[in-house]
Write a protein that holds these residues in place. Structure first.
Motif, PDB file in Angstrom:
ATOM      1  N   ALA A 101       0.834  -1.201   0.000  1.00 14.29           N
ATOM      2  CA  ALA A 101       0.000   0.000   0.000  1.00 14.29           C
ATOM      3  C   ALA A 101       0.871   1.254   0.000  1.00 14.29           C
ATOM      4  CB  ALA A 101      -0.923  -0.004   1.215  1.00 14.29           C
ATOM      5  N   LEU A 102       1.961   1.235   0.757  1.00 16.99           N
ATOM      6  CA  LEU A 102       2.891   2.364   0.772  1.00 16.99           C
ATOM      7  C   LEU A 102       3.514   2.570  -0.607  1.00 16.99           C
ATOM      8  CD1 LEU A 102       4.609   1.583   4.185  1.00 16.99           C
ATOM      9  CD2 LEU A 102       3.512   3.768   3.629  1.00 16.99           C
ATOM     10  N   ARG A 103       3.885   1.475  -1.250  1.00 23.27           N
ATOM     11  CA  ARG A 103       4.513   1.578  -2.575  1.00 23.27           C
ATOM     12  C   ARG A 103       3.515   1.987  -3.638  1.00 23.27           C
ATOM     13  NH1 ARG A 103       4.678  -0.422  -7.353  1.00 23.27           N
ATOM     14  NH2 ARG A 103       2.945  -1.843  -6.889  1.00 23.27           N
ATOM     15  N   PHE A 104       2.341   1.373  -3.602  1.00 25.15           N
ATOM     16  CA  PHE A 104       1.388   1.519  -4.689  1.00 25.15           C
ATOM     17  C   PHE A 104       0.734   2.898  -4.721  1.00 25.15           C
ATOM     18  CE2 PHE A 104      -2.760   0.810  -6.762  1.00 25.15           C
ATOM     19  CZ  PHE A 104      -2.336   0.214  -7.941  1.00 25.15           C
ATOM     20  N   ARG A 105       0.343   3.403  -3.529  1.00 20.29           N
ATOM     21  CA  ARG A 105      -0.313   4.715  -3.474  1.00 20.29           C
ATOM     22  C   ARG A 105      -0.044   5.319  -2.097  1.00 20.29           C
ATOM     23  NH1 ARG A 105      -4.418   5.683  -7.350  1.00 20.29           N
ATOM     24  NH2 ARG A 105      -5.143   3.551  -7.164  1.00 20.29           N
ATOM     25  N   GLY A 106       1.222   5.650  -1.864  1.00 24.54           N
ATOM     26  CA  GLY A 106       1.609   6.206  -0.581  1.00 24.54           C
ATOM     27  C   GLY A 106       0.916   7.530  -0.314  1.00 24.54           C
ATOM     28  N   SER A 107       0.623   7.788   0.964  1.00 25.74           N
ATOM     29  CA  SER A 107      -0.118   9.004   1.309  1.00 25.74           C
ATOM     30  C   SER A 107       0.763  10.254   1.292  1.00 25.74           C
ATOM     31  CB  SER A 107      -0.780   8.846   2.677  1.00 25.74           C
ATOM     32  OG  SER A 107       0.173   8.490   3.665  1.00 25.74           O
ATOM     33  N   ALA A 108       2.050  10.107   1.618  1.00 20.18           N
ATOM     34  CA  ALA A 108       2.977  11.247   1.531  1.00 20.18           C
ATOM     35  C   ALA A 108       3.465  11.315   0.090  1.00 20.18           C
ATOM     36  CB  ALA A 108       4.137  11.073   2.491  1.00 20.18           C
ATOM     37  N   MET A 109       2.690  11.990  -0.739  1.00 17.99           N
ATOM     38  CA  MET A 109       2.924  11.957  -2.183  1.00 17.99           C
ATOM     39  C   MET A 109       4.230  12.640  -2.572  1.00 17.99           C
ATOM     40  SD  MET A 109       0.175  12.974  -5.104  1.00 17.99           S
ATOM     41  CE  MET A 109      -0.017  14.692  -4.625  1.00 17.99           C
ATOM     42  N   THR A 110       4.540  13.759  -1.922  1.00 19.60           N
ATOM     43  CA  THR A 110       5.754  14.501  -2.247  1.00 19.60           C
ATOM     44  C   THR A 110       6.509  14.859  -0.976  1.00 19.60           C
ATOM     45  OG1 THR A 110       4.680  16.672  -2.119  1.00 19.60           O
ATOM     46  CG2 THR A 110       4.681  15.577  -4.265  1.00 19.60           C
ATOM     47  N   THR A 111       7.774  15.206  -1.139  1.00 21.26           N
ATOM     48  CA  THR A 111       8.562  15.731  -0.037  1.00 21.26           C
ATOM     49  C   THR A 111       8.297  17.224   0.123  1.00 21.26           C
ATOM     50  OG1 THR A 111      10.421  16.338  -1.466  1.00 21.26           O
ATOM     51  CG2 THR A 111      10.416  14.093  -0.563  1.00 21.26           C
ATOM     52  N   VAL A 112       8.837  17.803   1.201  1.00 27.86           N
ATOM     53  CA  VAL A 112       8.859  19.259   1.312  1.00 27.86           C
ATOM     54  C   VAL A 112       9.850  19.797   0.289  1.00 27.86           C
ATOM     55  CG1 VAL A 112       8.236  19.284   3.748  1.00 27.86           C
ATOM     56  CG2 VAL A 112      10.652  19.195   3.107  1.00 27.86           C
ATOM     57  N   ASN A 113       9.789  21.089   0.051  1.00 27.18           N
ATOM     58  CA  ASN A 113      10.695  21.709  -0.916  1.00 27.18           C
ATOM     59  C   ASN A 113      12.147  21.664  -0.437  1.00 27.18           C
ATOM     60  OD1 ASN A 113       8.678  22.528  -2.734  1.00 27.18           O
ATOM     61  ND2 ASN A 113       8.272  24.387  -1.567  1.00 27.18           N
TER      62      ASN A 113
END
Length: 395
Positions: free
Chosen positions: A268-280
């Motif tokens: 689930a983490l790999r397929f559609r992880g909730s933290a989509m992006t990092t901070v800038n």
């Protein structure tokens, strides 16, 4: 490349990850527009993600080098927006606290909270599972971990909701400011009367020279833990349930063999992880990467969900498979800023999925799959709502 993509608009579609895959086939890096309308370079490629996440030419200290790219402008003491050596020094202290008694003994409380929320659902019904379970469960755990008094938890919940569902960057920053101010007061109270929780551990912790964390550092840590530790787990749980329910053969496999629950969480983490992006991050010098030049002073972030499905890493990246031999992913980032709370997130997800499946032999979407709506967010991958039909008996 000249095209600028609005990631929040793309994210409103269930096909986001496939669209990112199509983009990644031609571009390792794209230009995207953030919620506050700033443009940034966004890394899609798994190889570039692994290379650049540890590249010292990209600084997390946006407050110094590009203040407009900060998560909360003016709040300069966040761990995830610091560089070494200050970051390493701060992180060592926080890492030790995450290994403390307060965290190690949290599992029974996670089980208790999970069961209490499931008890409220009764034996059968249809409910928005985000509202009824995946939102309150991790929030209650974070409040316990930080030692937030029971009478203060309602405003704490409001700040969490205002931050996660903010319609604008300004609204998010206003809620974060109120949360930060509350945490300053909470820490003051704990300094006067020490407590046995994570904040209490951090207040008492000392660096090699005998100094400790300031109230501002402690408050920013508490605020980030709420934002990152609550919002991401809320959506990880909802996303995991959504994938299991829309892949019935995978759900059947997990019901037949509970030993697969850990692998289901990783997939689930790999397929559609909730933290989509990092901070800038900000480029400290010109960097040649992925066929483009990241100019000094430009913002850069990493689209972790794209890297996790990169066709160069796995040909079947768009296949959800809990039996996958290895679910290597960068859902928690990597390098110096690898997520400190990853163990707790995995623990919460594993306990929650196990308890839900044990409790409800009947569990299915309450609406047709095509009617489920995804959040229009440029940072969090999640659902607006997850209507589920459940029963303690097999229907």
């Amino acid at each position: 490349m000249s095209e600028v993509f609005d990631l929040a608009e793309l994210a409103a579609s269930a096909d986001l990850e496939r669209e990112l895959g199509r983009l990644a086939a031609d571009h390792g890096i794209i230009r995207t527009r953030q919620l506050n309308q700033q443009e940034t370079w966004t890394v899609l490629s798994a190889a570039l993600t692994r290379e650049l996440l540890s590249d010292p030419r990209l600084s997390n200290d946006v407050h110094t080098h590009a203040p407009h790219g900060a998560l909360v402008p003016g709040l300069q003491v966040m761990l995830l927006e610091q560089d070494d050596p200050g970051h390493a020094r701060y992180r060592r202290l926080v890492s030790a606290a995450f290994a403390s008694k307060a965290v190690r003994q949290l599992e029974p409380r996670i089980v208790e909270v999970t069961r209490q929320l499931l008890d409220k659902l009764g034996d059968s019904g249809t409910v928005d599972f985000i509202d009824a379970f995946t939102y309150p469960m991790p929030l209650e755990v974070i409040c316990d971990l930080l030692g937030v008094p029971g009478e203060d938890r309602d405003p704490f919940r409001k700040w969490a909701m205002d931050i996660s569902a903010a319609p604008s960057a300004e609204a998010m920053q206003a809620a974060a400011g109120e949360l930060f101010a509350y945490c300053i007061g909470l820490i003051g109270a704990k300094r006067e009367q020490p407590t046995e929780d994570l904040l209490g551990e951090l207040i008492a912790a000392r660096f090699e020279d005998g100094s400790g964390l300031s109230d501002e550092e402690l408050s920013s840590f508490a605020a980030v833990l709420l934002i990152a530790g609550h919002d991401t787990v809320t959506n990880l749980l909802a996303n995991a349930l959504h994938e299991l329910l829309t892949h019935p053969e995978q759900l059947a496999a997990l019901r037949a063999d509970r030993s697969l629950v850990g692998q289901a969480v990783e997939e689930a983490l790999r397929f559609r992880g909730s933290a989509m992006t990092t901070v800038n991050r900000v480029a400290l010098t010109d960097i040649e990467a992925g066929g483009v030049t990241l100019r000094e002073g430009e913002l850069v972030r990493f689209l972790l969900n794209a890297a996790n499905r990169d066709a160069e890493v796995r040909e079947d990246g768009h296949t959800f498979d809990i039996r996958r031999a290895t679910a290597q992913h960068v859902a928690f980032g990597m390098g110096p800023h690898f997520c400190l709370g990853q163990r707790l997130a995995r623990q919460e997800a594993t306990i929650a999925l196990t308890e839900i499946l044990d409790r409800f032999p009947t569990l299915e979407l309450g609406v047709p799959a095509g009617e489920v709506r995804w959040l229009a967010s440029d940072a969090i991958r999640g659902l607006e709502a997850l209507p589920l039909r459940y029963a303690r008996e097999t229907v």
